[in-house]
Write a protein that holds these residues in place. Sequence first.
Motif, short mmCIF file in Angstrom:
data_model
loop_
_atom_site.label_atom_id
_atom_site.label_comp_id
_atom_site.label_asym_id
_atom_site.label_seq_id
_atom_site.Cartn_x
_atom_site.Cartn_y
_atom_site.Cartn_z
N ILE A 1 -32.64 -1.43 -37.70
CA ILE A 1 -31.40 -1.54 -38.49
C ILE A 1 -30.97 -0.14 -38.93
CG2 ILE A 1 -30.35 -2.50 -40.58
CD1 ILE A 1 -32.43 -4.73 -40.45
N LYS A 2 -29.75 0.22 -38.59
CA LYS A 2 -29.25 1.54 -38.94
C LYS A 2 -27.94 1.44 -39.71
CE LYS A 2 -31.54 4.35 -35.44
NZ LYS A 2 -31.38 5.43 -34.45
N ILE A 3 -27.87 2.19 -40.81
CA ILE A 3 -26.66 2.26 -41.61
C ILE A 3 -26.10 3.66 -41.44
CG2 ILE A 3 -25.67 2.10 -43.92
CD1 ILE A 3 -27.97 0.26 -44.68
N SER A 4 -24.93 3.74 -40.80
CA SER A 4 -24.30 5.03 -40.52
C SER A 4 -25.26 5.98 -39.81
CB SER A 4 -23.79 5.66 -41.82
OG SER A 4 -22.99 6.80 -41.55
N PHE B 1 -22.33 -0.75 -48.67
CA PHE B 1 -21.42 -1.88 -48.87
C PHE B 1 -20.65 -2.19 -47.58
CE2 PHE B 1 -21.16 -0.60 -53.60
CZ PHE B 1 -22.28 -1.38 -53.89
N TYR B 2 -20.26 -1.16 -46.86
CA TYR B 2 -19.52 -1.35 -45.61
C TYR B 2 -20.38 -2.11 -44.60
CZ TYR B 2 -15.99 -0.09 -42.11
OH TYR B 2 -14.99 -0.13 -41.17
N TYR B 3 -21.66 -1.75 -44.53
CA TYR B 3 -22.58 -2.42 -43.61
C TYR B 3 -22.77 -3.89 -44.01
CZ TYR B 3 -26.86 -3.55 -41.07
OH TYR B 3 -27.79 -4.16 -40.25
N ILE B 4 -22.96 -4.12 -45.31
CA ILE B 4 -23.16 -5.50 -45.78
C ILE B 4 -21.93 -6.34 -45.48
CG2 ILE B 4 -23.45 -6.95 -47.84
CD1 ILE B 4 -25.11 -4.64 -49.05
N GLY B 5 -20.74 -5.82 -45.79
CA GLY B 5 -19.50 -6.57 -45.56
C GLY B 5 -19.27 -6.91 -44.10
N ASN B 6 -19.70 -6.03 -43.22
CA ASN B 6 -19.54 -6.27 -41.78
C ASN B 6 -20.55 -7.26 -41.22
OD1 ASN B 6 -17.27 -4.75 -41.18
ND2 ASN B 6 -18.43 -2.88 -40.86
N GLY C 1 -11.74 -9.41 -44.25
CA GLY C 1 -11.63 -7.96 -44.13
C GLY C 1 -12.92 -7.22 -43.89
N GLY C 2 -14.04 -7.93 -43.86
CA GLY C 2 -15.31 -7.32 -43.52
C GLY C 2 -15.71 -6.18 -44.44
N GLY C 3 -16.24 -5.12 -43.83
CA GLY C 3 -16.78 -4.00 -44.58
C GLY C 3 -15.76 -3.32 -45.47
N ALA C 4 -14.52 -3.18 -45.01
CA ALA C 4 -13.50 -2.46 -45.78
C ALA C 4 -13.24 -3.13 -47.12
CB ALA C 4 -12.22 -2.35 -44.97
N VAL C 5 -12.96 -4.42 -47.09
CA VAL C 5 -12.65 -5.15 -48.33
C VAL C 5 -13.88 -5.27 -49.21
CG1 VAL C 5 -11.82 -7.34 -49.27
CG2 VAL C 5 -10.80 -6.42 -47.19
N PRO D 1 -15.95 4.89 -45.26
CA PRO D 1 -16.59 4.05 -46.29
C PRO D 1 -16.62 4.72 -47.66
CG PRO D 1 -17.88 4.00 -44.28
CD PRO D 1 -16.85 5.09 -44.11
N ALA D 2 -16.81 6.04 -47.68
CA ALA D 2 -16.82 6.77 -48.95
C ALA D 2 -15.47 6.70 -49.64
CB ALA D 2 -17.20 8.24 -48.71
N VAL D 3 -14.39 6.80 -48.87
CA VAL D 3 -13.03 6.70 -49.44
C VAL D 3 -12.79 5.31 -49.99
CG1 VAL D 3 -10.58 6.73 -48.86
CG2 VAL D 3 -12.07 8.54 -48.02
#
Length: 442
Positions: free
Chosen positions: A23-26, A67-72, A82-86, A334-336
Amino acid sequence: MTQKLDNLKEIRTDKQKIGIWSIKISGVSLPLYLIMLVILIIGIKLDKLPGGILGALAVLVLLGNLFYYIGNHLPIFKSYLGGGAVFCIFASAVIATFGILPSGAVKTVTIFVNDMGFLDFYIAALITGSVLGMKRDLLMKASIRFIPVAFISMAVSLLMVGLVGMLIGHGFGKSVLYISLPMLAGGIGAGCVPLSGIYASVLGKHSSEIISQLIPASAFGNVLAIIGAALISKIGASFPKYNGHGAIMKSDTEEIKEEDRELKLDVVQIGVGFLISVSFFILGSIFNYFVPHVHAYAFMIVIVVICKITNAIPQYYEDCAVMFNKLIMKNLTPAVLSAIGIALLNLNVLAQSLTWQFIVLCFTSILTISIVSGFIGKLFGLYPVESMITAGLCNNSMGGTGNVAVLSAANRMELIAFAQMGNRLGGAIVLILGSFLIHILT
């Protein structure tokens, strides 16, 4: 024997892929990412989080990517919400609003976002790279068609909100002035703040009394726009005839969205791209100094577009800007989004305004501008899906940051220049319109 060795290698490879290390995050394996996260948490708890850019980026990058990874990967969220963004925006807003993220860290991030130009840095890279990376013919044809679509959609949306407000007892004038216009004004800093000043000067009140009535519409409209963009992108995938998959229109002879030229990574060119993006942003700010009512982004877009159309920028420097754009978009999006949630979205303020009339009118604005922009966009030769997202929903977002969130949810970040074009030019017209309507409708 060779076959057996190959089989053993395949089995060994499969075993290596099993487990949390896969499992890789970014780009970072999960165990190592968790270690980094623990270090961040300890640093925050001991009040040893560095100030300024270092501490703020540590918070935003680590939390944003998580959070972006979890949302996706959340089943329903990734498909329809909206997945990771929302998820990244709202998870960040929750931990900031309810004190889960300590106030010191929130303050560091807020200062970095609001006072140190982090979002300007990100948006400058996106605008410059996306415009200079487009085909010249596309830019000329699409701009001429896009701007009328955006303005017509905004006008119809404003009238519909007023009419529905009148029907539900909220009043035509109040609905237009305090819900429609702040949703269309282009965010807080470039929209609600000057709009509140305009209202205050006419009503004889302090602008602080007015702005608290404008921000909820802008914020909630942005939320609906983000979710709406994700849904339109999802539904649009089933209608290929109306979906440009990131291309706003098709030329008469060939598909506008051509294959990207292969750019060989060059660290020197990335640095050059940074200088080009910053220079364009400063140039936009200089023009904004002489014409304060037009946002620096609007001037920046116009200048970059002129340079692209006139072939004023050599191909080498265009490639530099595109390369820098890709670097920033890939690593900082994701930082933005996390920055938007922590620094700009206060859930308490939003919740206080959620009357049923308010919700109905916000939905009216979103639905109207989406439908009209899709229909009018089709008539003007634009793909309806892209037109609904850029000429429609992005004009109901909170300016530059809202556009990033909307386009990220729709996976169409390459359309940032068009989103900013409609948002900034339309926002300027909204301010002018507001100065007239406040006299007429009060």
